[in-house]
Design a protein around this motif. Structure first.
Motif, mmCIF file in Angstrom:
data_model
loop_
_atom_site.group_PDB
_atom_site.id
_atom_site.type_symbol
_atom_site.label_atom_id
_atom_site.label_comp_id
_atom_site.label_asym_id
_atom_site.label_seq_id
_atom_site.Cartn_x
_atom_site.Cartn_y
_atom_site.Cartn_z
ATOM 1 N N TRP A 120 -1.030 -5.276 -5.466
ATOM 2 C CA TRP A 120 -0.088 -5.084 -4.368
ATOM 3 C C TRP A 120 -0.489 -4.006 -3.376
ATOM 4 N N LYS A 121 -1.499 -3.229 -3.668
ATOM 5 C CA LYS A 121 -1.930 -2.214 -2.717
ATOM 6 C C LYS A 121 -2.356 -2.875 -1.413
ATOM 7 N N GLY A 122 -1.717 -2.468 -0.330
ATOM 8 C CA GLY A 122 -2.022 -3.030 0.976
ATOM 9 C C GLY A 122 -1.305 -4.314 1.302
ATOM 10 N N LYS A 123 -0.539 -4.879 0.351
ATOM 11 C CA LYS A 123 0.121 -6.175 0.557
ATOM 12 C C LYS A 123 1.646 -6.099 0.555
ATOM 13 N N SER A 124 2.217 -5.014 0.074
ATOM 14 C CA SER A 124 3.669 -4.930 -0.049
ATOM 15 C C SER A 124 4.320 -4.744 1.324
ATOM 16 N N LEU A 125 5.631 -4.949 1.365
ATOM 17 C CA LEU A 125 6.372 -4.727 2.610
ATOM 18 C C LEU A 125 6.216 -3.286 3.072
ATOM 19 N N GLU A 126 6.217 -2.377 2.134
ATOM 20 C CA GLU A 126 6.003 -0.967 2.429
ATOM 21 C C GLU A 126 4.697 -0.776 3.206
ATOM 22 N N ASP A 127 3.627 -1.412 2.760
ATOM 23 C CA ASP A 127 2.330 -1.281 3.423
ATOM 24 C C ASP A 127 2.348 -1.904 4.813
ATOM 25 N N VAL A 128 2.990 -3.060 4.936
ATOM 26 C CA VAL A 128 3.052 -3.737 6.234
ATOM 27 C C VAL A 128 3.810 -2.887 7.245
ATOM 28 N N ILE A 129 4.933 -2.302 6.810
ATOM 29 C CA ILE A 129 5.709 -1.430 7.700
ATOM 30 C C ILE A 129 4.872 -0.233 8.130
#
Length: 226
Positions: A120-129
């Motif tokens: 999930w590193k770089g792929k989560s909603l957190e990363d997208v935001i």
């Protein structure tokens, strides 16, 4: 005086240990890997469908309405698609923090960091935001405090009246009819509903089967189970 059903359920809820659960996180991660090239709306539908079919379920003898997102009564669920950084950062301290404490299992921390975090590193909603709006959020934070900038959290008001009137089969039929006549850009939406509604039917049947199986061996509570 014999305790009534509500009292027993309340005491169970308050007394049972609270654990962090990564069960659904593992199912979600596995599903996203299997559907890597699918549109996000279908990935989410498949993930929810698999969770409904695979999550461990349980019942309390005093319950009249069954169903939970974990077998544990008050477990905390990790949703990696929303964000993983804060869980990764705080996992060991969740049992000792000042509020909203949960117990954690050492093996779950290990599995989380070895199987879930790398994907999930770089792929989560957190990363997208962070990638798309990180600078703007940092600038605004210098003036005013913004909550929930690193992951998603919200509440919904489901149309319970429609759910009760139509039932799962009725909503599934509606989605199937809409799918047949939908434009190409809307087909994924109705396909996602179809995937989830079929899984909801399976989820309900799983509880039905568990109640029947439990009633066969639990003479004391048989009348309330079937």
């Amino acid at each position: 005086m014999t305790k009534n059903r509500i009292q027993i359920l309340k005491e169970k809820m308050l007394s049972q240990p609270r654990y962090v659960s990564i069960e659904q996180a593992l199912i979600i991660t596995k599903t996203y890997k299997q559907h890597e090239n699918e549109p996000i709306i279908l990935k989410r539908a498949y993930a929810l469908a698999n969770a409904l079919r695979e999550l461990e379920i349980g019942i309390e003898n005093e319950e009249l309405i069954v169903g939970n997102r974990t077998k544990g009564v008050r477990y905390g669920v990790v949703f990696p698609e929303s964000g993983i950084s804060w869980v990764d950062r705080e996992f060991e301290t969740i049992p000792t923090r000042k509020q909203d404490k949960f117990l954690v299992r050492d093996e779950d921390i290990k599995i989380f960091r070895e199987q879930i975090v790398p994907y999930w590193k770089g792929k989560s909603l957190e990363d997208v935001i962070k990638q798309n709006f990180g600078q703007e959020i940092s600038a605004i934070n210098k003036v005013v405090k913004i909550n929930q900038t690193d992951h998603a959290q919200g509440h919904i008001c489901p149309n319970v009246e429609k759910w009760l009137q139509k039932g799962v089969s009725g909503l599934l039929e509606d989605a199937q009819n809409h799918y047949e006549n939908a434009d190409e850009d809307k087909k994924n939406f109705y396909q996602a509903i179809i995937i989830v509604m079929k899984a909801v039917q399976d989820f309900m049947l799983r509880y039905h089967d568990l109640l029947i199986a439990t009633a066969k061996t639990d003479e004391k509570n048989r009348a309330s189970l079937i």
